[in-house]
Design an enzyme around this catalytic site. Structure first.
Site, mmCIF file in Angstrom:
data_model
loop_
_atom_site.group_PDB
_atom_site.id
_atom_site.type_symbol
_atom_site.label_atom_id
_atom_site.label_comp_id
_atom_site.label_asym_id
_atom_site.label_seq_id
_atom_site.Cartn_x
_atom_site.Cartn_y
_atom_site.Cartn_z
ATOM 1 N N GLU A 277 0.805 -1.225 0.190
ATOM 2 C CA GLU A 277 -0.010 0.082 -0.016
ATOM 3 C C GLU A 277 0.792 1.327 -0.252
ATOM 4 O O GLU A 277 1.756 1.519 0.926
ATOM 5 C CB GLU A 277 -0.906 -0.104 1.279
ATOM 6 C CG GLU A 277 -1.784 1.154 1.372
ATOM 7 C CD GLU A 277 -2.747 1.288 2.419
ATOM 8 O OE1 GLU A 277 -3.326 2.305 2.607
ATOM 9 O OE2 GLU A 277 -2.336 0.410 3.453
ATOM 10 N N GLU B 73 -11.849 1.636 4.701
ATOM 11 C CA GLU B 73 -10.898 1.836 5.912
ATOM 12 C C GLU B 73 -10.866 3.257 6.142
ATOM 13 O O GLU B 73 -10.318 4.036 5.352
ATOM 14 C CB GLU B 73 -9.504 1.422 5.385
ATOM 15 C CG GLU B 73 -8.438 1.456 6.635
ATOM 16 C CD GLU B 73 -7.002 1.447 6.298
ATOM 17 O OE1 GLU B 73 -6.496 0.912 6.902
ATOM 18 O OE2 GLU B 73 -6.686 1.801 5.197
#
Length: 266
Positions: A149, A243
């Site tokens: 990420e 998220e």
């Protein structure tokens, strides 16, 4: 139609089964798990296996630790790699797809004093490639995927944009490593988020969603039609995993996301 997931800590309920009941009623297709350090995720294996038997869909786990495989300290790097290997093994054992991690978080930012990190870019790259290769080989053996990420410049000084993650992934030569994109970080770092998705379609494997202000989708100014349109164009068939922080009533905020994303993608 995109599949949606919500991270477990955002869902009401004391058990994964209770959280799953709420998630399904709200229109989610899965729960994204969180993997804490000290092998905590592995200690949950019995709980996770029972949840799977009870029908809870748990394709991915997102790391929730204090240090990562790109740490300056060698002992911390070794620990982070051991933790991630464990998480990859556990997610494989419950029939999942993979585990997501950044290279680092909160370790250093070139945007804040002292501006120059204690390690050169060449040293950063060497350490990142070593860690990624080791984790990617473990993911390959387990039959799952490691998702790298990119974080924004204030949270990580090494991997901020999709092109940087893609370059590292391609250098490993491993199909078991993909990019885990995050709409919030992309909103800060990418000149054109949609173009970045199109440019690196071959190495995008997972997607996390929150708005421009880190709240739930719909609470900021991100161009969701364009972002989701790019994912549709590349044929992305993974989950959109929530998220985010939550603004307003937290239960209603979580409940609003699947329908918002569906409308935005129409």
């Amino acid at each position: 139609m995109f599949k949606t997931a919500a991270q477990e800590q955002l869902l009401p309920g004391d058990t994964l089964q209770a959280k799953w009941e709420f998630a399904q009623a709200a229109g989610y297709d899965a729960i994204e798990l969180r993997g804490k350090g000290d092998l905590h995720f592995a200690s949950r294996l019995e709980e996770l296996q029972q949840a799977r038997k009870d029908g809870v869909v748990m394709p991915t786990v997102c790391v929730d630790m204090l240090h990562f495989f790109g740490a300056f300290d060698a002992d911390q790097r070794r620990d982070a790699i051991a933790q991630m290997k464990s998480q990859l093994t556990v997610i494989a054992e419950i029939g999942g797809v993979g585990a997501q991690t950044p290279a680092s978080y909160g370790m250093f930012s070139r945007r804040l004093p002292p501006f120059e990190p204690p390690r050169s870019e060449a040293e950063d790259r060497e350490i990142l490639l070593s860690g990624l290769s080791e984790l990617g080989e473990h993911a390959r053996r387990e039959g799952v995927v490691l998702f790298l990420e990119p974080l924004n410049r204030y949270e990580d000084h090494m991997v901020n944009r999709l092109e940087q993650a893609a370059d590292l992934i391609r250098a490993t030569g491993l199909d078991s490593i993909k990019i885990g994109i995050d709409s919030y970080h992309m909103n800060i770092e990418e000149t054109d988020p949609s173009a970045a998705i199109l440019a690196h379609a071959d190495v995008i494997g997972h997607a996390q969603v929150s708005d421009s202000n880190r709240f739930q989708p719909g609470a900021g100014h991100l161009d969701w039609a364009a972002w989701l349109g790019a994912l549709h164009t590349i044929g992305y068939n993974g989950h959109l995993a929530l998220e985010s922080r939550l603004t307003g009533d937290p239960v209603e905020a979580v409940r609003s996301v699947p329908s918002f994303l569906t409308r935005s993608a129409a």
